[in-house]
Design an enzyme around this catalytic site. Structure first.
Site, PDB file in Angstrom:
ATOM      1  N   CYS A 121      13.398  -1.287   1.423  1.00 53.91           N
ATOM      2  CA  CYS A 121      14.271  -0.301   2.071  1.00 53.91           C
ATOM      3  C   CYS A 121      13.501   0.635   2.995  1.00 53.91           C
ATOM      4  CB  CYS A 121      15.010   0.485   1.000  1.00 53.91           C
ATOM      5  SG  CYS A 121      16.139   1.696   1.664  1.00 53.91           S
ATOM      6  N   HIS A 169      41.884  19.984  10.061  1.00 53.27           N
ATOM      7  CA  HIS A 169      42.248  19.379  11.339  1.00 53.27           C
ATOM      8  C   HIS A 169      41.517  20.112  12.465  1.00 53.27           C
ATOM      9  CE1 HIS A 169      44.695  17.369  14.302  1.00 53.27           C
ATOM     10  NE2 HIS A 169      44.817  18.542  14.915  1.00 53.27           N
ATOM     11  N   GLY A 173       0.806  -1.211   0.000  1.00 52.41           N
ATOM     12  CA  GLY A 173       0.000   0.000   0.000  1.00 52.41           C
ATOM     13  C   GLY A 173       0.841   1.263   0.000  1.00 52.41           C
ATOM     14  N   LEU A 197       4.779   3.136  -1.313  1.00 57.65           N
ATOM     15  CA  LEU A 197       5.988   3.006  -2.123  1.00 57.65           C
ATOM     16  C   LEU A 197       7.198   2.844  -1.196  1.00 57.65           C
ATOM     17  CD1 LEU A 197       5.421   5.708  -4.887  1.00 57.65           C
ATOM     18  CD2 LEU A 197       5.164   3.239  -5.098  1.00 57.65           C
ATOM     19  N   GLY A 215      12.690  -6.795  -6.350  1.00 58.26           N
ATOM     20  CA  GLY A 215      13.448  -6.894  -5.116  1.00 58.26           C
ATOM     21  C   GLY A 215      13.758  -8.297  -4.650  1.00 58.26           C
ATOM     22  N   GLY A 275      22.439  -9.169  10.769  1.00 56.81           N
ATOM     23  CA  GLY A 275      22.745  -9.789  12.060  1.00 56.81           C
ATOM     24  C   GLY A 275      23.499  -8.847  12.980  1.00 56.81           C
ATOM     25  N   VAL A 291      23.501 -23.911  12.713  1.00 63.27           N
ATOM     26  CA  VAL A 291      22.344 -24.323  13.501  1.00 63.27           C
ATOM     27  C   VAL A 291      21.700 -25.480  12.752  1.00 63.27           C
ATOM     28  CG1 VAL A 291      20.091 -23.604  14.387  1.00 63.27           C
ATOM     29  CG2 VAL A 291      21.997 -21.976  14.334  1.00 63.27           C
TER      30      VAL A 291
HETATM   31  C1  LIG Z   1      16.663  -4.951   7.447  1.00 66.74           C
HETATM   32  C2  LIG Z   1      17.282  -4.414   6.193  1.00 66.74           C
HETATM   33  C3  LIG Z   1      18.115  -3.313   6.260  1.00 66.74           C
HETATM   34  C4  LIG Z   1      18.688  -2.805   5.098  1.00 66.74           C
HETATM   35  N1  LIG Z   1      19.520  -1.729   5.212  1.00 66.74           N
HETATM   36  C5  LIG Z   1      20.097  -1.230   4.117  1.00 66.74           C
HETATM   37  C6  LIG Z   1      20.940  -0.089   4.199  1.00 66.74           C
HETATM   38  O1  LIG Z   1      21.175   0.458   5.281  1.00 66.74           O
HETATM   39  N2  LIG Z   1      21.494   0.385   3.071  1.00 66.74           N
HETATM   40  C7  LIG Z   1      21.260  -0.197   1.859  1.00 66.74           C
HETATM   41  O2  LIG Z   1      21.799   0.279   0.853  1.00 66.74           O
HETATM   42  N3  LIG Z   1      20.458  -1.269   1.731  1.00 66.74           N
HETATM   43  C8  LIG Z   1      19.876  -1.797   2.830  1.00 66.74           C
HETATM   44  N4  LIG Z   1      19.046  -2.869   2.717  1.00 66.74           N
HETATM   45  C9  LIG Z   1      18.831  -3.454   1.377  1.00 66.74           C
HETATM   46  C10 LIG Z   1      17.787  -2.641   0.594  1.00 66.74           C
HETATM   47  O3  LIG Z   1      16.592  -2.613   1.318  1.00 66.74           O
HETATM   48  C11 LIG Z   1      17.561  -3.283  -0.767  1.00 66.74           C
HETATM   49  O4  LIG Z   1      18.795  -3.448  -1.430  1.00 66.74           O
HETATM   50  C12 LIG Z   1      16.661  -2.417  -1.642  1.00 66.74           C
HETATM   51  O5  LIG Z   1      15.419  -2.212  -1.014  1.00 66.74           O
HETATM   52  C13 LIG Z   1      16.455  -3.076  -3.008  1.00 66.74           C
HETATM   53  O6  LIG Z   1      15.618  -2.275  -3.781  1.00 66.74           O
HETATM   54  P1  LIG Z   1      14.717  -2.912  -4.951  1.00 66.74           P
HETATM   55  O7  LIG Z   1      13.957  -1.773  -5.519  1.00 66.74           O
HETATM   56  O8  LIG Z   1      15.545  -3.746  -5.819  1.00 66.74           O
HETATM   57  O9  LIG Z   1      13.730  -3.917  -4.193  1.00 66.74           O
HETATM   58  P2  LIG Z   1      12.704  -3.719  -2.996  1.00 66.74           P
HETATM   59  O10 LIG Z   1      13.056  -2.565  -2.154  1.00 66.74           O
HETATM   60  O11 LIG Z   1      12.594  -5.049  -2.353  1.00 66.74           O
HETATM   61  O12 LIG Z   1      11.338  -3.352  -3.727  1.00 66.74           O
HETATM   62  C14 LIG Z   1      10.658  -4.258  -4.519  1.00 66.74           C
HETATM   63  C15 LIG Z   1       9.181  -3.927  -4.463  1.00 66.74           C
HETATM   64  O13 LIG Z   1       8.509  -4.712  -5.452  1.00 66.74           O
HETATM   65  C16 LIG Z   1       7.228  -5.086  -4.939  1.00 66.74           C
HETATM   66  N5  LIG Z   1       6.787  -6.242  -5.709  1.00 66.74           N
HETATM   67  C17 LIG Z   1       7.324  -7.486  -5.720  1.00 66.74           C
HETATM   68  N6  LIG Z   1       6.654  -8.275  -6.584  1.00 66.74           N
HETATM   69  C18 LIG Z   1       5.657  -7.509  -7.126  1.00 66.74           C
HETATM   70  C19 LIG Z   1       4.623  -7.756  -8.090  1.00 66.74           C
HETATM   71  N7  LIG Z   1       4.472  -8.931  -8.655  1.00 66.74           N
HETATM   72  N8  LIG Z   1       3.787  -6.753  -8.394  1.00 66.74           N
HETATM   73  C20 LIG Z   1       3.936  -5.519  -7.801  1.00 66.74           C
HETATM   74  N9  LIG Z   1       4.891  -5.232  -6.904  1.00 66.74           N
HETATM   75  C21 LIG Z   1       5.749  -6.221  -6.569  1.00 66.74           C
HETATM   76  C22 LIG Z   1       7.517  -5.375  -3.488  1.00 66.74           C
HETATM   77  O14 LIG Z   1       6.330  -5.277  -2.720  1.00 66.74           O
HETATM   78  C23 LIG Z   1       8.533  -4.291  -3.129  1.00 66.74           C
HETATM   79  O15 LIG Z   1       7.912  -3.160  -2.574  1.00 66.74           O
HETATM   80  C24 LIG Z   1      18.427  -3.401   3.846  1.00 66.74           C
HETATM   81  C25 LIG Z   1      17.569  -4.504   3.768  1.00 66.74           C
HETATM   82  C26 LIG Z   1      17.006  -5.003   4.922  1.00 66.74           C
HETATM   83  C27 LIG Z   1      16.069  -6.184   4.828  1.00 66.74           C
HETATM   84  N1  LIG Z   2      23.850  -1.511   5.947  1.00 72.04           N
HETATM   85  C1  LIG Z   2      23.475  -2.111   4.832  1.00 72.04           C
HETATM   86  O1  LIG Z   2      23.818  -1.722   3.724  1.00 72.04           O
HETATM   87  C2  LIG Z   2      22.568  -3.295   4.917  1.00 72.04           C
HETATM   88  C3  LIG Z   2      21.934  -3.584   6.109  1.00 72.04           C
HETATM   89  C4  LIG Z   2      21.111  -4.690   6.154  1.00 72.04           C
HETATM   90  C5  LIG Z   2      20.918  -5.462   5.016  1.00 72.04           C
HETATM   91  N2  LIG Z   2      21.553  -5.151   3.877  1.00 72.04           N
HETATM   92  C6  LIG Z   2      21.390  -5.975   2.671  1.00 72.04           C
HETATM   93  O2  LIG Z   2      20.514  -7.047   2.946  1.00 72.04           O
HETATM   94  C7  LIG Z   2      21.129  -8.274   2.585  1.00 72.04           C
HETATM   95  C8  LIG Z   2      20.731  -9.358   3.541  1.00 72.04           C
HETATM   96  O3  LIG Z   2      21.372  -9.161   4.811  1.00 72.04           O
HETATM   97  P1  LIG Z   2      21.832 -10.400   5.675  1.00 72.04           P
HETATM   98  O4  LIG Z   2      22.586  -9.895   6.861  1.00 72.04           O
HETATM   99  O5  LIG Z   2      20.669 -11.304   5.867  1.00 72.04           O
HETATM  100  O6  LIG Z   2      22.789 -11.167   4.673  1.00 72.04           O
HETATM  101  P2  LIG Z   2      24.393 -11.148   4.504  1.00 72.04           P
HETATM  102  O7  LIG Z   2      24.643 -11.793   3.220  1.00 72.04           O
HETATM  103  O8  LIG Z   2      24.940  -9.793   4.762  1.00 72.04           O
HETATM  104  O9  LIG Z   2      24.919 -12.058   5.687  1.00 72.04           O
HETATM  105  C9  LIG Z   2      24.486 -13.365   5.861  1.00 72.04           C
HETATM  106  C10 LIG Z   2      25.462 -14.059   6.787  1.00 72.04           C
HETATM  107  O10 LIG Z   2      24.895 -15.309   7.156  1.00 72.04           O
HETATM  108  C11 LIG Z   2      25.885 -16.306   7.046  1.00 72.04           C
HETATM  109  N3  LIG Z   2      25.188 -17.562   6.848  1.00 72.04           N
HETATM  110  C12 LIG Z   2      24.613 -18.038   5.724  1.00 72.04           C
HETATM  111  N4  LIG Z   2      24.013 -19.225   5.961  1.00 72.04           N
HETATM  112  C13 LIG Z   2      24.199 -19.488   7.288  1.00 72.04           C
HETATM  113  C14 LIG Z   2      23.808 -20.537   8.139  1.00 72.04           C
HETATM  114  N5  LIG Z   2      23.083 -21.563   7.684  1.00 72.04           N
HETATM  115  N6  LIG Z   2      24.169 -20.491   9.436  1.00 72.04           N
HETATM  116  C15 LIG Z   2      24.901 -19.450   9.925  1.00 72.04           C
HETATM  117  N7  LIG Z   2      25.301 -18.422   9.147  1.00 72.04           N
HETATM  118  C16 LIG Z   2      24.945 -18.432   7.852  1.00 72.04           C
HETATM  119  C17 LIG Z   2      26.748 -15.859   5.880  1.00 72.04           C
HETATM  120  O11 LIG Z   2      28.025 -16.463   5.914  1.00 72.04           O
HETATM  121  C18 LIG Z   2      26.799 -14.366   6.118  1.00 72.04           C
HETATM  122  O12 LIG Z   2      27.828 -13.991   6.995  1.00 72.04           O
HETATM  123  C19 LIG Z   2      22.612  -7.995   2.609  1.00 72.04           C
HETATM  124  O13 LIG Z   2      23.267  -8.771   1.637  1.00 72.04           O
HETATM  125  C20 LIG Z   2      22.732  -6.557   2.287  1.00 72.04           C
HETATM  126  O14 LIG Z   2      22.941  -6.417   0.916  1.00 72.04           O
HETATM  127  C21 LIG Z   2      22.382  -4.079   3.803  1.00 72.04           C
END
Ligand SMILES: Cc1cc2nc3c(=O)[nH]c(=O)nc-3n(C[C@H](O)[C@H](O)[C@H](O)COP(=O)(O)OP(=O)(O)OC[C@H]3O[C@@H](n4cnc5c(N)ncnc54)[C@H](O)[C@@H]3O)c2cc1C
Ligand SMILES: NC(=O)c1ccc[n+]([C@@H]2O[C@H](COP(=O)([O-])OP(=O)(O)OC[C@H]3O[C@@H](n4cnc5c(N)ncnc54)[C@H](O)[C@@H]3O)[C@@H](O)[C@H]2O)c1
Length: 443
Positions: free
Chosen positions: A64, A419, A58, A60, A141, A182, A234
């Protein structure tokens, strides 16, 4: 003209369009309103394309803004303030006579407000129809990768979404996966008083980052009371009346051990999300990891269908998705477009932050300060940069610019940095590359 995958729209729960026209005969239909999709749609509209952005949520903003970057950074900030109030204020001469306490409900409301302010419910029209389009951009995504032995129930076994919604501070939390989520979420709950143990399959945390920086970060996080079990997997989880019992064993196999927790966070990565799109019906190929296959111009194997963001190869980062969305649309409009994947920064928002602007694992034969620069021996050009310290996320921009523009370490060493600032460490690191550091900046 291609029909905007009837399935993509048909299976979508809602159709949301904002500042972009919707109607028949679109130049572009963007599937997904995350950073990849909405930025692409806005750029397309700016370039005069008739564009519809289809989003099943619901709001945009995608992962993220709704359940990722923004809410996680909001609780990181709140928990950091609490940590400062309980552990640092006193040394600054600031006393809280009654001591600081946590109102978790208020903390969560503040996080929700940050999300609301950015995503703001857009008017939603729940309709199912066919939109003809010249081009389609898949920006759907990613979703959480799951562990069959530890099924997520959103109560006590949670993903990154559930861990941002907990209503009480758990006593003990097991975090499976020592990656970005994590470590960030583990830090949040540890600061709020939870005993956090990170179980990581590999022999190091943040494996995408430089090994030495990862080791340094782990030392710092241990001082912040996080526990680590490396090279551990695990293999099972059972619920008991008082919590959860997890069976863990060495990654290579061996003696099993039981660890107990009240909440388990599964954060072992994310996988591309293409469910319900019917890609096979329109000839869009995916690779064995489920990523939509694209060429250098974001073209899929089906004519007129493009893809960007988490659903394609490369790091799953919001700014990478955004940049790809922009460039893909410009290419569609006949403009030149290119992304330098060697210059995409990554920041882990722990305290201190860790940032990198290219994965180069050099084995660690150099002086480590707060900044580590890797340069080409022959040309002296900067190839990669890693920063660990306060403000690393801001500072990495200097590294990205250096890589993007082909700057040499000599040029950085010659550049005056104010500095006292944290960015002076860049100059020091550059000087170190030539054996002439003037200071050492250590944690
Ligand atoms: C907890 C967490 C923290 C993160 N922190 C960071 C960070 O600090 N910095 C960073 O750079 N990245 C971070 N990320 C990663 C970041 O969120 C993603 O890389 C980014 O959102 C990807 O953008 P995207 O547009 O590819 O996909 P998404 O943001 O996943 O957007 C895809 C959208 O498509 C919609 N969609 C899917 N299928 C359909 C369909 N069939 N019809 C209509 N809509 C659909 C979904 O509902 C979704 O809203 C984080 C991710 C998580 C989970
Ligand atoms: N600050 C940021 O930019 C940010 C923050 C959050 C998420 N993200 C994005 O979201 C994605 C997902 O985040 P994430 O932390 O889930 O993935 P990640 O890929 O960063 O880390 C996953 C970790 O889980 C470990 N792992 C995989 N399988 C396992 C298992 N069976 N048991 C124990 N450890 C295992 C991997 O070795 C790795 O260290 C990231 O790749 C990142 O691109 C980005």
């Amino acid at each position: 003209m291609i029909r905007a995958s009837t399935r993509a729209v048909g299976r979508t729960e809602g159709l949301v369009s904002r500042s972009m026209s919707s109607g028949p005969a679109q130049d572009l239909v963007v599937i997904g309103g995350g950073p990849g999709g909405y930025v692409a749609a806005i750029r397309a509209a700016q370039l005069g394309m008739k564009t519809t952005c289809v989003e099943k949520r619901g709001t945009l903003g995608g992962t993220c803004l709704n359940v990722g970057c923004i809410p996680s950074k909001a609780v990181l900030h709140s928990s950091h303030l609490y940590e400062e109030a309980t552990h640092s204020f006193k040394s600054h001469g600031i006393n809280l006579p009654g001591g600081a306490t946590i109102d978790l409900q208020q903390m969560m409301r503040k996080k929700d407000q940050s999300v609301f302010n950015l995503t703001r419910g857009v008017e939603e029209s729940r309709m199912r129809r066919v939109i003809p389009a010249k081009n389609i951009l898949i920006a759907t995504g990613s979703e959480v990768s799951t562990l069959p032995t530890v099924p997520i129930d959103d109560q006590t076994i949670v993903s990154s979404t559930g861990v941002l919604e907990l209503s009480d501070v758990p006593r003990r939390m097991i975090v499976i996966g020592g990656g970005y989520i994590g470590l960030e979420m583990g830090s949040v709950w540890s600061r709020l008083g939870t005993e956090v143990t990170v179980v990581e399959f590999l022999d190091r945390i943040v494996p995408a980052m430089d090994r030495e920086i990862g080791a340094q970060l782990m030392r710092i996080l241990k001082k912040q009371r996080l526990n680590f079990k490396l090279s551990t997997k695990v293999v099972g989880a059972t619920k008991t009346p008082v919590g959860l019992r997890l069976t863990v064993e060495p990654s290579a196999g061996g003696v099993q051990e039981i660890v107990e927790a009240d909440v388990v966070l599964v954060s072992i990565g994310r996988r591309p999300y293409t469910a319900g799109l019917g890609l096979e019906n329109v000839g869009v190929q995916v690779d064995r990891r489920g990523q939509v296959s694209i060429d250098d111009h974001f073209r899929t194997s089906a004519q007129g269908v493009y893809a960007v963001g988490d659903v394609v190869r490369g790091p799953m980062l919001a700014h990478k998705a955004e940049d790809e969305g922009l460039v893909a649309v410009e290419i569609m409009a006949g403009m030149p477009g290119h992304i330098n994947y060697n210059a995409i920064p990554v920041v882990v928002y722990t305290n201190p932050e860790v940032a990198m602007a290219k994965t180069y694992d050099s084995g660690g034969d150099y002086a480590l300060g707060m900044v580590k620069i890797l340069s080409d021996k022959a040309t002296d050009k900067v190839l990669g940069m890693h920063v660990i310290g306060p403000g690393a996320g801001e500072m990495i921009a200097e590294g990205v610019l250096a890589i993007e523009t082909g700057t040499t370490t000599k040029e950085i060493a010659k550049t005056v940095h104010a500095h006292p600032t944290l960015s002076e460490a860049f100059r020091e690191a550059a000087m170190s590359a030539h054996g002439k550091p003037t200071n050492y900046y250590k944690m």
